[in-house]
Enzyme design. Structure first.
Site, PDB file in Angstrom:
ATOM      1  N   GLY A   3       0.831  -1.200   0.000  1.00 25.19           N
ATOM      2  CA  GLY A   3       0.000   0.000   0.000  1.00 25.19           C
ATOM      3  C   GLY A   3       0.858   1.239   0.000  1.00 25.19           C
ATOM      4  O   GLY A   3       1.861   1.294   0.706  1.00 25.19           O
ATOM      5  N   ARG A  12       1.130  -5.441  -6.108  1.00 29.47           N
ATOM      6  CA  ARG A  12       1.412  -6.715  -5.458  1.00 29.47           C
ATOM      7  C   ARG A  12       1.834  -7.693  -6.543  1.00 29.47           C
ATOM      8  O   ARG A  12       1.350  -7.637  -7.662  1.00 29.47           O
ATOM      9  CB  ARG A  12       0.169  -7.216  -4.718  1.00 29.47           C
ATOM     10  CG  ARG A  12      -0.292  -6.220  -3.687  1.00 29.47           C
ATOM     11  CD  ARG A  12      -1.382  -6.691  -2.756  1.00 29.47           C
ATOM     12  NE  ARG A  12      -1.895  -5.534  -2.026  1.00 29.47           N
ATOM     13  CZ  ARG A  12      -1.311  -5.004  -0.943  1.00 29.47           C
ATOM     14  NH1 ARG A  12      -0.214  -5.540  -0.436  1.00 29.47           N
ATOM     15  NH2 ARG A  12      -1.810  -3.933  -0.350  1.00 29.47           N
ATOM     16  N   ASP A  71       5.434  -4.794   6.048  1.00 24.28           N
ATOM     17  CA  ASP A  71       5.779  -6.153   6.433  1.00 24.28           C
ATOM     18  C   ASP A  71       5.969  -7.110   5.260  1.00 24.28           C
ATOM     19  O   ASP A  71       6.988  -7.793   5.139  1.00 24.28           O
ATOM     20  CB  ASP A  71       4.620  -6.725   7.267  1.00 24.28           C
ATOM     21  CG  ASP A  71       4.913  -6.605   8.743  1.00 24.28           C
ATOM     22  OD1 ASP A  71       5.945  -5.998   9.083  1.00 24.28           O
ATOM     23  OD2 ASP A  71       4.110  -7.105   9.543  1.00 24.28           O
ATOM     24  N   THR A 119       4.146   2.835   5.501  1.00 30.13           N
ATOM     25  CA  THR A 119       2.758   2.393   5.639  1.00 30.13           C
ATOM     26  C   THR A 119       2.107   3.330   6.641  1.00 30.13           C
ATOM     27  O   THR A 119       2.744   3.751   7.605  1.00 30.13           O
ATOM     28  CB  THR A 119       2.654   0.945   6.154  1.00 30.13           C
ATOM     29  OG1 THR A 119       1.329   0.751   6.673  1.00 30.13           O
ATOM     30  CG2 THR A 119       3.629   0.650   7.260  1.00 30.13           C
ATOM     31  N   ILE A 120       0.848   3.658   6.413  1.00 28.48           N
ATOM     32  CA  ILE A 120       0.213   4.599   7.341  1.00 28.48           C
ATOM     33  C   ILE A 120      -0.142   3.947   8.675  1.00 28.48           C
ATOM     34  O   ILE A 120      -0.381   4.632   9.652  1.00 28.48           O
ATOM     35  CB  ILE A 120      -1.052   5.232   6.739  1.00 28.48           C
ATOM     36  CG1 ILE A 120      -2.136   4.198   6.448  1.00 28.48           C
ATOM     37  CG2 ILE A 120      -0.723   6.020   5.473  1.00 28.48           C
ATOM     38  CD1 ILE A 120      -3.493   4.811   6.159  1.00 28.48           C
ATOM     39  N   ASP A 121      -0.175   2.619   8.721  1.00 34.91           N
ATOM     40  CA  ASP A 121      -0.692   1.939   9.911  1.00 34.91           C
ATOM     41  C   ASP A 121       0.242   1.964  11.125  1.00 34.91           C
ATOM     42  O   ASP A 121      -0.178   1.701  12.244  1.00 34.91           O
ATOM     43  CB  ASP A 121      -1.015   0.473   9.585  1.00 34.91           C
ATOM     44  CG  ASP A 121      -2.213   0.339   8.676  1.00 34.91           C
ATOM     45  OD1 ASP A 121      -2.972   1.330   8.543  1.00 34.91           O
ATOM     46  OD2 ASP A 121      -2.411  -0.740   8.097  1.00 34.91           O
ATOM     47  N   ASP A 161       2.403  -0.123  11.985  1.00 35.15           N
ATOM     48  CA  ASP A 161       2.342  -1.428  12.647  1.00 35.15           C
ATOM     49  C   ASP A 161       3.616  -2.245  12.453  1.00 35.15           C
ATOM     50  O   ASP A 161       3.567  -3.467  12.353  1.00 35.15           O
ATOM     51  CB  ASP A 161       1.125  -2.207  12.117  1.00 35.15           C
ATOM     52  CG  ASP A 161       1.168  -2.385  10.609  1.00 35.15           C
ATOM     53  OD1 ASP A 161       2.047  -1.775   9.959  1.00 35.15           O
ATOM     54  OD2 ASP A 161       0.340  -3.133  10.071  1.00 35.15           O
ATOM     55  N   ARG A 190     -17.380  16.554  13.430  1.00 35.20           N
ATOM     56  CA  ARG A 190     -17.769  17.131  14.723  1.00 35.20           C
ATOM     57  C   ARG A 190     -18.686  18.347  14.519  1.00 35.20           C
ATOM     58  O   ARG A 190     -19.628  18.548  15.284  1.00 35.20           O
ATOM     59  CB  ARG A 190     -16.503  17.533  15.492  1.00 35.20           C
ATOM     60  CG  ARG A 190     -16.732  18.279  16.784  1.00 35.20           C
ATOM     61  CD  ARG A 190     -17.060  17.400  17.956  1.00 35.20           C
ATOM     62  NE  ARG A 190     -15.933  16.560  18.357  1.00 35.20           N
ATOM     63  CZ  ARG A 190     -16.005  15.631  19.301  1.00 35.20           C
ATOM     64  NH1 ARG A 190     -17.140  15.428  19.950  1.00 35.20           N
ATOM     65  NH2 ARG A 190     -14.967  14.890  19.587  1.00 35.20           N
ATOM     66  N   MET A 194      -8.394   3.358   9.414  1.00 36.06           N
ATOM     67  CA  MET A 194      -7.572   2.212   9.030  1.00 36.06           C
ATOM     68  C   MET A 194      -6.842   1.627  10.236  1.00 36.06           C
ATOM     69  O   MET A 194      -6.649   2.295  11.247  1.00 36.06           O
ATOM     70  CB  MET A 194      -6.602   2.614   7.926  1.00 36.06           C
ATOM     71  CG  MET A 194      -7.314   2.721   6.573  1.00 36.06           C
ATOM     72  SD  MET A 194      -6.160   2.719   5.181  1.00 36.06           S
ATOM     73  CE  MET A 194      -7.312   2.465   3.806  1.00 36.06           C
ATOM     74  N   GLY A 195      -6.430   0.378  10.085  1.00 36.34           N
ATOM     75  CA  GLY A 195      -5.718  -0.308  11.157  1.00 36.34           C
ATOM     76  C   GLY A 195      -6.289  -1.693  11.399  1.00 36.34           C
ATOM     77  O   GLY A 195      -7.092  -1.871  12.306  1.00 36.34           O
ATOM     78  N   ARG A 196      -5.901  -2.648  10.561  1.00 34.99           N
ATOM     79  CA  ARG A 196      -6.465  -3.986  10.705  1.00 34.99           C
ATOM     80  C   ARG A 196      -5.898  -4.709  11.919  1.00 34.99           C
ATOM     81  O   ARG A 196      -6.594  -5.407  12.628  1.00 34.99           O
ATOM     82  CB  ARG A 196      -6.192  -4.792   9.430  1.00 34.99           C
ATOM     83  CG  ARG A 196      -7.497  -5.202   8.786  1.00 34.99           C
ATOM     84  CD  ARG A 196      -7.323  -5.744   7.400  1.00 34.99           C
ATOM     85  NE  ARG A 196      -7.994  -4.882   6.447  1.00 34.99           N
ATOM     86  CZ  ARG A 196      -7.726  -4.828   5.156  1.00 34.99           C
ATOM     87  NH1 ARG A 196      -6.763  -5.561   4.656  1.00 34.99           N
ATOM     88  NH2 ARG A 196      -8.394  -4.021   4.369  1.00 34.99           N
ATOM     89  N   SER A 207     -22.910  15.771  21.853  1.00 37.15           N
ATOM     90  CA  SER A 207     -22.609  14.956  20.680  1.00 37.15           C
ATOM     91  C   SER A 207     -21.431  14.074  21.016  1.00 37.15           C
ATOM     92  O   SER A 207     -20.693  14.347  21.957  1.00 37.15           O
ATOM     93  CB  SER A 207     -22.255  15.840  19.493  1.00 37.15           C
ATOM     94  OG  SER A 207     -21.062  16.537  19.759  1.00 37.15           O
TER      95      SER A 207
END
Lengths: 328, 328, 328, 328
Positions: B15, B76, B107, B130-132, B134, B159, B174-176, B220
């Protein structure tokens, strides 16, 4: 100037949109300029029924010209659809000495205002506030320009990842009955195809267009889809359909949703809101009622509320053609 | 400096994330600075197999430091998972005189690099993109800081409309496998509750928290939910569950999706990418191989690829506590 | 937990910076979390002298985490530099039952806090809030990360026009004593040269660098200059000097100024402010005093105020080198 | 459609503005749509003289709709002011088979086009591209809407610091001959006073206004000043004057400068550019020449170049009144 109006109430109703606060500010300050009082009514018609009022002076609206949302809050009110509800609301206005009403909202809000005016001969003036731009009698509703910028900004980001991966993205934007956001943001973001409620391109045309786009050497594609498009499939079904028919495409879906309603208003929306507020208050002071303020051929002008409600905001045919040419 | 390296190849894989272009630029210019050649490899490992290479000099990377996505594209490659694929890729590198490889990705990309290194004893160096966030061995992956800003910017907009309507929003980010984005952006956006894969708060706790929030006078609420949260329901099921149990709430869902990967990188990500590129190239020139460049306690440092792949990036417990306190 | 602290006062002082509001919010909510009271002190030390106080609960700080500036306002106070002024201020705190103080600001603000602590043995805790990042004992002051993003965003815009016209731009950024903004934003924005107070490159080096840049085929150039650079000329004199010596360049000057202090804080600054606020309050509750909260190697840590004031925040030498390589 | 036009040249000239790239893209794709050729001319008239041409097809303009600046670059050309220069330019066009010219720029660029048309009877069509909006025959020039958003965004940031410190800011914006940016951005940013070239308010009025603002309880003030205001002092002299006469004010100056020309175009400017490009090419194909494309009462329309050059873009008097009311 009409002698009779000494105090104006202002409320926001229906879905919020960027520029509503700037319009509230303008109504409040125009009242102060003409040395009349102004009352803010919270939560739209529901707050009118509950007497949720607050006196507002020029300093009450400091530092809100650039804020999204509405400081007066918005709500839908079932009670206002009943005679009893409207009578309560009217009594509250009378008790508070409010002589006239500025309603900032969309179609539904204007219908409420019109009925209220008819029943109590109460002066009302509408200001169109909705991002969808689906109101007759104005080229621009408050928040529409801001929403377009939000949408192209997001699609610019999606384009980064689309072109890095040679992917096809379906981006769903707001617009249940009107394709203004989809068409303009689609052109602005360089979309390869745009699906809007006003036109049924048909599924074949979409497939053809995507095939042509691939053949022409484009490595990625964005299709912008209005919520209310007439193609008869929701955006996820459409993804399945396209992937089944064009296996060379890896389709991703992005539904932009409520973020489109928020954010600091664009300069255009802030200025427009300021102009609308002045016109709404001064029209009431001139004894006019039951109109909507709007922008027609670049001038602020009045349209009878009835027409604004019944009329249909048409899509610009020239833009459809521009869109076609841009996807060459 | 190692004598043997005369030409370095650089690719982006997996990604895309903001800062990848800044890292490519840094690799290219660091090669030029050390007077060695640099080859850009398109579409990740797939382009390596297909020999989709391009010579790159300092001017090839003008004006990309601020661009999202990756000019080298990403893809990929199933073929690279086969020995034959990797042999082709290796042969292409040898034919082009490439001596070493910088792989910018996550990874999966590092696993590919490690296998390639093991099979052909080919020098490789990883840059985490990667933005995650991780990945073990670095406090910050490229694109993570930018994604956090994108997410809080969008939630700020949501908001506006949430507080105008006294609504509850579920925002999926995101963030699996990792809750870094959800936790940090949740704190940054002032979320009332944050659901992450690392913790199973349970549905009861969520309901309690929302009840408490209502009782405390909040009008809210925003709940930020990582894709991979462990609560056992997707975000739409969660909406149904909450509405069934807390009928006072009108829940809206927003799935942010791919926009989180795009956009101009933040200053932090641009500087980090520049530092990573220098370190990656210079480490190869010093004869090192099979490491990932990362940020540890504010210093650029190397971690063996194997550890980077197998290790687990832990969530910061202090932040969980800060999050709890902020929702007081 | 110390028994003695029942009420904490919080103020912002010196130049404002993005993240101050998020820090105020964190202090207020951490007090509520620990069931102690919190008082907001307006306009820094001046408001302390004038007793300009307001009780703050968790709902007082709703919707400010994303706002620039400081809701408590800031001011410089000459009176606080006198014993009489400080005695008045102390008396006001005692009268209001305030037991401890959190001061959000820079060097000057901390000096005031230290003196106040010394004179009255009054518990104080500092939170570094300034965009310049020129404070010892922390890698990041509040607002610094946001300012970097503001600066690169503006230079990205200037780059558009610079490269359309093949022009040279001198961009002056904040930083009288420290080049952190110039160095990081310069790398982030792809500047061709960066002038900072910590280094005197000399005028010759600048001319050489610009000549080299032209020769290398770059069509436009950005030079980022910290306010306090040591080159002995202000930015307009520098323009004249360069134009006299390199007539091939058409130099434009842009002084970014105060906009660098404003804007919605980045996610990083919001999270950092939240962490700092928690640490500041909890450290006071643990009986600590006279420290500054800061970020050291990614962890929130305390530094004695005296060291924070006297120490010098050093420029990162690695970054100077990265900057050199990037301009290859 | 005119038979004679087979190849159109397009150039950008004068100061660049956001939307120029979108206009280039539209010209190129409209040519392709009508199956005629298109040539990009670099660096405006200077490139025309030097024969700096490039064939452009639909894929040459991929991914530029959202980019600031101009990919064709811009330059001022003294040589084009000579007959010899223009003859060379004409010969280059003839040699390359170019039959007609689209010139994207401002007043000066149109004057060049008109002279060129008069001398060689060469078909020309103008597209107004300048942020100042100072061109007769169109309500909107390309880049104007984007510049307004840039300016209000910056003033929003300055407002953060102004209101934190109770300060007065003088913000100078572009507009040597026209106050459109100052007036609209001033209203949009909630400025307390706006100084424009079209009106000489006088220094007394400014002082009165600032006194009134202070008295009304405003704690901070922004004055927006167009470069070319007629008050007879530059912005720094104005600061000195005000500080001398109103010692209660601490005045800061911010000169926004060139950043106003850059940045990703707003959706409005992208759509407008797309419409302008279509109209320019199709008008040439219909045999028209020597016109400028513009927006009049929301419709794309033609104005003779001569009128566009000689006419004066008037400030909207309604807006001056709105501005007065808003500062109540």
């Amino acid at each position: 100037m009409s002698k009779s109006i000494k105090k104006i109430g202002v409320l926001t109703s229906g879905g919020d949109s960027p520029g509503m606060n700037a319009a509230i500010r303008s109504v409040v300050r125009t009242c102060a300029y003409h040395q009349i009082e102004c009352i803010g009514i919270y939560r739209g018609y529901q707050g009118m029924i509950e007497g949720d009022f607050k006196e507002m002076g020029p300093r009450s609206v400091n530092n809100i010209v650039n804020k999204g949302g509405t400081i007066l809050k918005s709500a839908r009110s079932k009670e206002f659809m009943t005679v009893e509800g409207r009578q309560k609301a009217h009594q509250n206005l009378v008790n508070s000495g409010v002589d006239a009403l500025v309603v900032i909202g969309g179609d539904g809000s204007f219908t409420g205002a019109e009925v209220f005016n008819a029943e109590f001969d109460f002066p009302v003036m509408g200001i169109p506030g909705t991002i969808d731009n689906d109101i007759f009698g104005t080229s621009h509703t408050l928040g529409y320009d801001t929403a377009l910028n939000t949408v192209v900004d997001v699609i610019d980001k999606i384009r980064d990842t689309a072109s890095s991966h040679n992917r096809l993205f379906f981006v769903e934007v707001m617009g249940r009955d009107a394709g203004h956001i989809a068409l303009n943001a689609g052109i602005g973001a360089g979309a390869e195809e745009i699906l809007i409620p006003e036109e049924d391109l048909g599924l074949e045309r979409l497939l053809d267009s995507l095939k042509k786009s691939k053949a022409s050497g484009k490595s990625s594609s964005i299709v912008v889809i209005a919520e209310g498009d007439k193609i008869g499939k929701n955006v996820f079904e459409l993804k399945d359909y396209v992937e089944a028919n064009l296996p060379e495409y890896d389709v991703r879906v992005s539904v932009l949703g409520h973020m489109q309603r928020g954010g600091a208003p664009s300069c255009f929306d802030r200025v427009l809101a300021s102009r609308y507020g002045v016109k709404a208050v001064e029209s009431l002071l001139e004894g006019k009622s039951n109109f909507m303020v709007g922008l027609l051929a670049d001038k602020v002008a009045l349209t009878p509320l009835e027409q604004a409600i019944k009329g249909r905001s048409e899509i610009d045919r020239e833009l459809l053609r521009v869109s076609d040419i841009m996807t060459t």
